[in-house]
Design an enzyme around this catalytic site. Sequence first.
Site, PDB file in Angstrom:
ATOM      1  N   ARG A  90       0.806  -1.233   0.000  1.00  0.00           N
ATOM      2  CA  ARG A  90       0.000   0.000   0.000  1.00  0.00           C
ATOM      3  C   ARG A  90       0.835   1.278   0.000  1.00  0.00           C
ATOM      4  O   ARG A  90       0.580   2.198  -0.769  1.00  0.00           O
ATOM      5  CB  ARG A  90      -0.916   0.053   1.240  1.00  0.00           C
ATOM      6  CG  ARG A  90      -2.204  -0.673   1.096  1.00  0.00           C
ATOM      7  CD  ARG A  90      -2.604  -1.260   2.425  1.00  0.00           C
ATOM      8  NE  ARG A  90      -1.631  -2.274   2.759  1.00  0.00           N
ATOM      9  CZ  ARG A  90      -1.707  -3.543   2.343  1.00  0.00           C
ATOM     10  NH1 ARG A  90      -2.741  -3.930   1.671  1.00  0.00           N
ATOM     11  NH2 ARG A  90      -0.747  -4.422   2.611  1.00  0.00           N
ATOM     12  N   THR A  91       1.808   1.360   0.873  1.00  0.00           N
ATOM     13  CA  THR A  91       2.486   2.648   1.047  1.00  0.00           C
ATOM     14  C   THR A  91       3.256   3.017  -0.214  1.00  0.00           C
ATOM     15  O   THR A  91       3.119   4.123  -0.742  1.00  0.00           O
ATOM     16  CB  THR A  91       3.406   2.592   2.279  1.00  0.00           C
ATOM     17  OG1 THR A  91       2.659   2.083   3.375  1.00  0.00           O
ATOM     18  CG2 THR A  91       3.932   3.970   2.636  1.00  0.00           C
ATOM     19  N   LYS A 147      26.049  -3.439  -1.772  1.00  0.00           N
ATOM     20  CA  LYS A 147      27.519  -3.444  -1.966  1.00  0.00           C
ATOM     21  C   LYS A 147      28.224  -2.757  -0.811  1.00  0.00           C
ATOM     22  O   LYS A 147      29.427  -2.549  -0.846  1.00  0.00           O
ATOM     23  CB  LYS A 147      27.874  -2.707  -3.259  1.00  0.00           C
ATOM     24  CG  LYS A 147      27.268  -3.294  -4.504  1.00  0.00           C
ATOM     25  CD  LYS A 147      27.735  -2.483  -5.714  1.00  0.00           C
ATOM     26  CE  LYS A 147      26.653  -2.371  -6.769  1.00  0.00           C
ATOM     27  NZ  LYS A 147      26.900  -1.270  -7.691  1.00  0.00           N
ATOM     28  N   ARG A 181      11.173   3.920   3.341  1.00  0.00           N
ATOM     29  CA  ARG A 181      10.856   2.977   4.434  1.00  0.00           C
ATOM     30  C   ARG A 181      12.127   2.225   4.749  1.00  0.00           C
ATOM     31  O   ARG A 181      12.888   1.843   3.846  1.00  0.00           O
ATOM     32  CB  ARG A 181       9.768   2.003   3.980  1.00  0.00           C
ATOM     33  CG  ARG A 181       9.572   0.852   4.945  1.00  0.00           C
ATOM     34  CD  ARG A 181       8.375   0.008   4.616  1.00  0.00           C
ATOM     35  NE  ARG A 181       7.131   0.728   4.886  1.00  0.00           N
ATOM     36  CZ  ARG A 181       5.921   0.171   4.803  1.00  0.00           C
ATOM     37  NH1 ARG A 181       5.785  -1.094   4.472  1.00  0.00           N
ATOM     38  NH2 ARG A 181       4.846   0.890   5.061  1.00  0.00           N
ATOM     39  N   HIS A 231       4.939   5.696  11.598  1.00  0.00           N
ATOM     40  CA  HIS A 231       4.462   5.561  10.212  1.00  0.00           C
ATOM     41  C   HIS A 231       3.504   6.736   9.968  1.00  0.00           C
ATOM     42  O   HIS A 231       2.287   6.556   9.886  1.00  0.00           O
ATOM     43  CB  HIS A 231       3.766   4.209  10.045  1.00  0.00           C
ATOM     44  CG  HIS A 231       3.487   3.796   8.636  1.00  0.00           C
ATOM     45  ND1 HIS A 231       3.583   4.644   7.552  1.00  0.00           N
ATOM     46  CD2 HIS A 231       3.097   2.580   8.134  1.00  0.00           C
ATOM     47  CE1 HIS A 231       3.264   3.978   6.457  1.00  0.00           C
ATOM     48  NE2 HIS A 231       2.972   2.731   6.787  1.00  0.00           N
TER      49      HIS A 231
HETATM   50  N1   CP Z   1      -0.228  -0.029   5.830  1.00  0.00           N
HETATM   51  C1   CP Z   1       0.966  -0.305   5.290  1.00  0.00           C
HETATM   52  O1   CP Z   1       2.001   0.288   5.643  1.00  0.00           O
HETATM   53  O2   CP Z   1       0.933  -1.290   4.318  1.00  0.00           O
HETATM   54  P1   CP Z   1       2.186  -1.758   3.463  1.00  0.00           P
HETATM   55  O3   CP Z   1       3.165  -2.407   4.425  1.00  0.00           O
HETATM   56  O4   CP Z   1       1.642  -2.711   2.443  1.00  0.00           O
HETATM   57  O5   CP Z   1       2.808  -0.528   2.858  1.00  0.00           O
END
Ligand code: CP
Length: 303
Positions: A51-52, A80, A101, A129
């Site tokens: 999703r993110t 590397k 991320r 998050h």
């Molecule tokens: N909600 C969320 O962070 O989903 P993903 O890990 O799929 O990005």
Amino acid sequence: MRHLINITDFSTGEIESILDLADQMLSHPEKYRESQRGRILATLFFEPSTRTRLSFESAMLSMGGSVLGFATADSSSTSKGESLTDTIHTVSCYCDIIAMRHPKEGAPLAGSLISEVPVINAGDGGHNHPTQTLTDLMTIRREKGRLDRLTVGMCGDLKFGRTVHSLIGAMSRYEGVDFVLISPPELRVPDYVTSRLRAEGIPYTEAESMESVMDRLDVLYMTRVQRERFFNEADYIRLKDTYILDTDKLRFARDDLSILHPLPRVNEISVKVDADPRAAYFKQVKNGRYVRMALITKLLEQA
Ligand code: CP
């Protein structure tokens, strides 16, 4: 230059202006189709995501911008031995904004100190998050019509669930919000989060049984037990099925409950619940695209 590392980087007014713009973008996406033409978003994902990452990319493409990046650390020169800061410094020469991320807490903050462009934390370890929180706030506001005077239940892995930590930080700012934290003792919210609630006089209760508190809740925020953050598999297996929301348990809930989940789900919400009008988690997925369009727009205006 502004970054988004922690949701508390933004004032309540700034958050609400992002949510207002996201609502407009959802209602009239055609007005924004060319608004980021010529701009480039880099998505640097050192940890898996559906999703993110894809909602960030969809957001930029929906505004006429372009995207580049990587979805796994092993497809970058990190494999590397390149340092994170060299990677961010390099990528920031190729784009106008970065969403990253990383499994290590604080990595996006370290990246923001070296980057030439705004950095957005798309999830750092078990810490924060903030763009999921913007998505959650947009969903709660659209479902309940407000962000204040709500009893918000959070259920599952409240220790490692970074979305929970960010959402508590954001919703604590609203009058009359009461948190009900439902977890087994091993997966309670970290003390650094609850000690701030106590210091600020924000009401919360901790519970082990979902059924015993269900009838109090305006919002139920379910979470997955975060297998990837456990130190041993035996503990994960012992705890993973502690809470499973099904149609039977929803008999105790209010008719106007809103059920959220940041997803992915494993089995903590039965698929039969998807048909319940109180299930808002796929609306939440959709909102994530528009709130990220709004966030990118606001950060690029200030860059
Ligand atoms: N909600 C969320 O962070 O989903 P993903 O890990 O799929 O990005």
